[in-house]
Design a protein around this motif. Structure first.
Motif, short mmCIF file in Angstrom:
data_model
loop_
_atom_site.label_atom_id
_atom_site.label_comp_id
_atom_site.label_asym_id
_atom_site.label_seq_id
_atom_site.Cartn_x
_atom_site.Cartn_y
_atom_site.Cartn_z
N LYS A 86 0.84 -1.20 0.00
CA LYS A 86 0.00 0.00 0.00
C LYS A 86 0.88 1.25 0.00
O LYS A 86 1.93 1.29 0.61
CB LYS A 86 -0.91 0.02 1.22
CG LYS A 86 -1.90 -1.11 1.27
CD LYS A 86 -2.78 -1.00 2.50
CE LYS A 86 -3.70 -2.18 2.61
NZ LYS A 86 -3.13 -3.27 3.39
N GLN A 87 0.39 2.27 -0.69
CA GLN A 87 1.09 3.56 -0.71
C GLN A 87 0.06 4.64 -0.39
O GLN A 87 -0.97 4.73 -1.07
CB GLN A 87 1.69 3.81 -2.09
CG GLN A 87 2.38 5.14 -2.21
CD GLN A 87 2.82 5.40 -3.64
OE1 GLN A 87 1.99 5.51 -4.53
NE2 GLN A 87 4.11 5.47 -3.85
N PHE A 88 0.33 5.42 0.64
CA PHE A 88 -0.60 6.48 1.03
C PHE A 88 -0.06 7.82 0.55
O PHE A 88 1.10 8.14 0.80
CB PHE A 88 -0.80 6.47 2.55
CG PHE A 88 -1.47 5.22 3.03
CD1 PHE A 88 -2.84 5.07 2.95
CD2 PHE A 88 -0.72 4.17 3.53
CE1 PHE A 88 -3.46 3.90 3.37
CE2 PHE A 88 -1.32 3.00 3.96
CZ PHE A 88 -2.69 2.86 3.87
N GLN A 89 -0.91 8.56 -0.14
CA GLN A 89 -0.53 9.86 -0.68
C GLN A 89 -1.37 10.93 0.01
O GLN A 89 -2.58 10.78 0.14
CB GLN A 89 -0.75 9.90 -2.18
CG GLN A 89 0.04 8.85 -2.93
CD GLN A 89 -0.32 8.77 -4.39
OE1 GLN A 89 -1.12 9.56 -4.90
NE2 GLN A 89 0.25 7.82 -5.09
N ILE A 90 -0.70 12.00 0.45
CA ILE A 90 -1.39 13.10 1.10
C ILE A 90 -1.68 14.17 0.03
O ILE A 90 -0.76 14.75 -0.52
CB ILE A 90 -0.54 13.72 2.23
CG1 ILE A 90 -0.03 12.64 3.20
CG2 ILE A 90 -1.34 14.79 2.97
CD1 ILE A 90 -1.08 11.87 3.91
N PRO A 91 -2.96 14.43 -0.25
CA PRO A 91 -3.30 15.43 -1.27
C PRO A 91 -2.87 16.83 -0.82
O PRO A 91 -2.74 17.11 0.37
CB PRO A 91 -4.81 15.36 -1.37
CG PRO A 91 -5.24 14.14 -0.63
CD PRO A 91 -4.13 13.77 0.30
N LEU A 92 -2.68 17.70 -1.77
CA LEU A 92 -2.24 19.07 -1.48
C LEU A 92 -3.18 19.78 -0.52
O LEU A 92 -2.74 20.54 0.34
CB LEU A 92 -2.09 19.86 -2.77
CG LEU A 92 -0.92 19.46 -3.66
CD1 LEU A 92 -0.95 20.25 -4.96
CD2 LEU A 92 0.40 19.67 -2.95
N PHE A 93 -4.50 19.52 -0.62
CA PHE A 93 -5.44 20.23 0.26
C PHE A 93 -5.29 19.81 1.72
O PHE A 93 -5.73 20.52 2.62
CB PHE A 93 -6.89 20.07 -0.21
CG PHE A 93 -7.45 18.68 -0.08
CD1 PHE A 93 -8.00 18.25 1.12
CD2 PHE A 93 -7.45 17.82 -1.16
CE1 PHE A 93 -8.54 16.97 1.23
CE2 PHE A 93 -7.98 16.55 -1.06
CZ PHE A 93 -8.53 16.13 0.13
#
Length: 77
Positions: free
Chosen positions: A16-23
């Protein structure tokens, strides 16, 4: 939407890869706060702590997978 309980080990395992959105980035914690959380999680992951650690709800959105089999997720909340 599907809610489910999971373990820290399952959450952090390698597919799994978690990405933090810019907002989400302006709401970041101070270094002191995330260091405390990280230390707690490492202790729990390495079985230095008995019992459980409640993180609360983590809301994610699945996005199309990558060629190498990693399942990316956007962290919404």
């Amino acid at each position: 939407m599907k809610a489910s309980e999971t373990t820290l080990r399952n959450l952090l395992e390698g597919t799994k890869q978690f990405q933090i959105p810019l907002f989400q980035r302006p709401y970041s914690w101070t270094k002191e706060k995330w260091e405390t959380l990280w230390e707690d999680l490492i202790k729990l992951y390495s079985n230095e702590v008995e019992g459980s650690y409640f993180l609360g709800a983590i809301v994610t959105q699945s996005i199309p997978g990558t060629a190498d089999g990693i399942s990316p997720y956007l962290v919404i909340d």
